[in-house]
Design an enzyme around this catalytic site. Sequence first.
Site, short mmCIF file in Angstrom:
data_model
loop_
_atom_site.label_atom_id
_atom_site.label_comp_id
_atom_site.label_asym_id
_atom_site.label_seq_id
_atom_site.Cartn_x
_atom_site.Cartn_y
_atom_site.Cartn_z
N TRP A 170 41.57 50.01 37.04
CA TRP A 170 41.82 48.58 36.92
C TRP A 170 43.24 48.27 37.41
O TRP A 170 44.19 48.97 37.08
CB TRP A 170 41.67 48.13 35.44
CG TRP A 170 42.04 46.69 35.30
CD1 TRP A 170 41.28 45.61 35.61
CD2 TRP A 170 43.31 46.18 34.85
NE1 TRP A 170 41.99 44.44 35.39
CE2 TRP A 170 43.24 44.77 34.92
CE3 TRP A 170 44.49 46.77 34.42
CZ2 TRP A 170 44.30 43.95 34.56
CZ3 TRP A 170 45.56 45.95 34.06
CH2 TRP A 170 45.45 44.55 34.12
N ASP A 335 38.46 29.00 35.47
CA ASP A 335 38.12 30.36 35.06
C ASP A 335 37.66 30.36 33.61
O ASP A 335 37.18 29.34 33.07
CB ASP A 335 39.34 31.28 35.32
CG ASP A 335 38.95 32.71 35.63
OD1 ASP A 335 38.69 33.47 34.68
OD2 ASP A 335 38.88 33.08 36.82
N ASP A 336 37.79 31.48 32.95
CA ASP A 336 37.34 31.73 31.58
C ASP A 336 37.88 30.67 30.60
O ASP A 336 38.96 30.13 30.81
CB ASP A 336 37.88 33.12 31.19
CG ASP A 336 37.14 33.72 30.02
OD1 ASP A 336 36.32 33.03 29.41
OD2 ASP A 336 37.40 34.90 29.74
N ARG A 412 37.12 44.67 24.86
CA ARG A 412 37.52 43.26 24.88
C ARG A 412 36.60 42.43 23.98
O ARG A 412 36.14 41.36 24.37
CB ARG A 412 37.48 42.74 26.32
CG ARG A 412 38.49 41.68 26.63
CD ARG A 412 38.20 41.06 27.98
NE ARG A 412 39.23 40.13 28.37
CZ ARG A 412 39.07 39.17 29.28
NH1 ARG A 412 37.93 39.06 29.90
NH2 ARG A 412 40.04 38.36 29.58
N LYS A 445 32.11 32.14 39.99
CA LYS A 445 32.76 33.46 39.95
C LYS A 445 32.03 34.25 38.88
O LYS A 445 32.13 33.94 37.69
CB LYS A 445 34.24 33.30 39.60
CG LYS A 445 34.98 34.63 39.39
CD LYS A 445 36.45 34.37 39.06
CE LYS A 445 37.19 35.65 38.70
NZ LYS A 445 38.58 35.37 38.28
N ASP A 447 31.56 37.35 36.78
CA ASP A 447 32.41 38.46 36.33
C ASP A 447 31.59 39.48 35.54
O ASP A 447 30.47 39.19 35.09
CB ASP A 447 33.53 37.88 35.46
CG ASP A 447 34.80 38.72 35.50
OD1 ASP A 447 34.74 39.90 35.86
OD2 ASP A 447 35.86 38.17 35.14
N MET A 448 32.13 40.66 35.34
CA MET A 448 31.47 41.73 34.58
C MET A 448 32.59 42.64 34.11
O MET A 448 33.06 43.49 34.86
CB MET A 448 30.52 42.46 35.53
CG MET A 448 29.46 43.33 34.93
SD MET A 448 30.10 44.85 34.19
CE MET A 448 28.59 45.70 33.88
N CYS A 493 32.97 39.58 40.78
CA CYS A 493 34.19 40.06 40.14
C CYS A 493 33.78 41.03 39.06
O CYS A 493 32.73 40.86 38.43
CB CYS A 493 34.95 38.86 39.54
SG CYS A 493 36.38 39.31 38.57
N ASP A 515 42.67 42.44 39.91
CA ASP A 515 43.46 41.58 39.03
C ASP A 515 44.95 41.75 39.29
O ASP A 515 45.77 41.00 38.78
CB ASP A 515 43.17 41.89 37.56
CG ASP A 515 41.88 41.24 37.08
OD1 ASP A 515 41.38 40.33 37.76
OD2 ASP A 515 41.37 41.65 36.02
C1 GLA Z 1 38.62 39.32 34.41
C2 GLA Z 1 38.82 38.82 35.82
C3 GLA Z 1 39.95 37.81 35.84
C4 GLA Z 1 39.64 36.67 34.89
C5 GLA Z 1 39.38 37.22 33.50
C6 GLA Z 1 38.89 36.13 32.58
O1 GLA Z 1 39.70 40.08 34.01
O2 GLA Z 1 39.05 39.88 36.70
O3 GLA Z 1 40.15 37.33 37.15
O4 GLA Z 1 38.52 35.97 35.36
O5 GLA Z 1 38.40 38.25 33.53
O6 GLA Z 1 38.64 36.58 31.30
#
Ligand code: GLA
Length: 691
Positions: A170, A335-336, A412, A445, A447-448, A493, A515
């Site tokens: 990471w 984003d989140d 997380r 976007k 994500d995982m 992502c 990231d």
């Molecule tokens: C991951 C993604 C980030 C962001 C966070 C949000 O870490 O790689 O870019 O979107 O999740 O929780």
Amino acid sequence: MPAPDTRLWAIDTPNTSYVVAVDEHDRLRGLHWGPRLSREQALALLELPESPFRPVVGREPRFDLGAASAFQYGHNGLQVRFADGTRDLELVFTEAIESEGGLEFVFTDRHYPLEVRARYRNHADSDVIERALTLRNNGTEPIEVVRADSATWVVPALDTPRLSQLHGEWGAETQLTRTTIPYGETVIGSRRGVTSHQANPWVAVDDGAATETSGRVWSTALAWSGSWRITVEKGPTGNVVVSAGFGHDPIAIRLGGGETLETPIAAGLHTERGFAGAASAWHEYTLAHVIPHPDEVRPILYNSWEATEFDFTAEDQMRLADRAAAMGCELFVMDDGWFGARVNDRAGLGDWTPNPDRFPDGLGPLIKHVHGLGMRFGIWVEPEMVNPDSDLYRAHPDWVYHQPHRRRSEVRQQLVLNLARQDVAEHIHAQLDELLSDNEIDFVKWDMNRPFTEAGWPGAEDPDRLWFDHTRNLYAILDRLRADHPDLRIESCSSGGGRVDFGILRRTDQVWTSDNTDALDRIAIQEGFAQAYAARVMGAWVTDSPNPLTRRAVPLDFRFHVAMAGVLAVGGDLRIWSDEEQARGAELVADYKRIRPTVQLGRRYPLRAGTVSGVQYAKDDAVVVLAWRAARSFAYPDPLLKLHGLDPDARYRDERTGRVHHGAILASHGLELGLDPADYASAMIELKRLP
Ligand code: GLA
């Protein structure tokens, strides 16, 4: 084309031939992977002396279809176990089916009801050959498939074969290393359920002497986003095979009576144009045959994550959008933190409806605001996940991967949904479909953020299937959403670059590279990324200085110039950027819009001279050079950067200064960059070929 009186076939590409022959024991041998051969030349391969068969020693790894059977002591790409415990295969060649752009070999087991099809596909415009296997159980009893590699590529004997691979973690993805291949088997892969940061399913083999611009390189990549394995095997006399497939040990698939198993594609490439030649062949293949909208250049997006993390209101997002639009960004991605009870990372994953406190009137007002600014609107989701503190988990605690009497390990504060279950996959699809149907969302976007643990499926007939079906159902959901929402564009992502591969790229438009947005670290990450993946899919944000992860302070131009080597985006907290930074940012965004088609759709050449490095992109008459130098040594002047792929007889005009250069001089002596002598100097130079 098969020769009339032999069982020999050549899979031809513009510059190469891959020649295979079925021998007297019905084994598929790889005879040649290199420059293109005529039929007559290919037939001469059959006359080459063979190494003597010495059963005690084992075999030389030279079979294109490495089926586990007598004397096959090395890596076998195809391994099964029949219901009575028999493990050896005795495959009989049945037929070769030729079609436009394809060739398929059919084998059946001498006794057991297993059919194996090895399928190749070639393209008129690419040296990449695609290979996949189809296994069919024509009986009634189950067959356990222990290993079904998509391809086992036979590389010719080399003096000191060397392996190039992409490793990382990471925040430090796609780091390129080259090492001499040891005798025996070298295995890289992922057991995480996702492609992984630790290894990327791409490798290259060369004879130890290839350079960026010359030398023979054999490369392979697996189009799969779950667990995978690539085995590089060097035999006693130095022969190398590269075998790539999905799944990992000790996972096996039970193939029921009447069932078919399709492997993903493993793609292979040979070039004589060195590492950069191999990389650009992968890029051209990506644009021609992998990604969904290859001619569409990607918009400049703004992503709000680093600016706000979880701490925001709808109003905050609107203010960021105002600033992003003023800078020239074309797509605003929230984003989140916008859904369910998601005001931190402890709750809400799984509940994909707007947080009522933050969005009392839903997403409509924000989306309208963003569209009103002339930008598209994008949103973050992580659909394969659930926080235990969520309505979804409270309703369906059995929907996550778990094993009886084992803990459910959280990363997380989240668990992985069992996407292999059809009801879970349907639920996820329905929630996303509703989100996309109810709101004018242009971009997702996806994500995982965590790997599988305790990957069980209590009550399932064949729980190991989850390792395959999770990825298949993910693909199916993406395909369905794309079909039903044709204007939707998707970014892959996985905590940064944890899911970058040719499988996900078939159904997404770009990927989030890392990231880690520190420009200096990014130079290395991007260099590794570019070995296989095109600038057109490489998301690259300019963020704040000092960088939130590394604390390194880097000037704005340098941050922009590094990000401009991919799909430029902005991810900083624009609320704290000075007016001067905003204005300079807007200029650099405008610069990028001019060079974007060349960067995203052109041919890439890596550049290096002493402390200066960079990339050159070329398309039609346009040549773009992005160069950077972190620090000079001993006050030496910066070296010139030699350019590649130019017409030596042509002249090229520097669009900024009007100065005209000769192609021959740029290639053999180089381009003067005029960098600032201070640290972290960078440049963007646009050259135009004169008629
Ligand atoms: C991951 C993604 C980030 C962001 C966070 C949000 O870490 O790689 O870019 O979107 O999740 O929780």
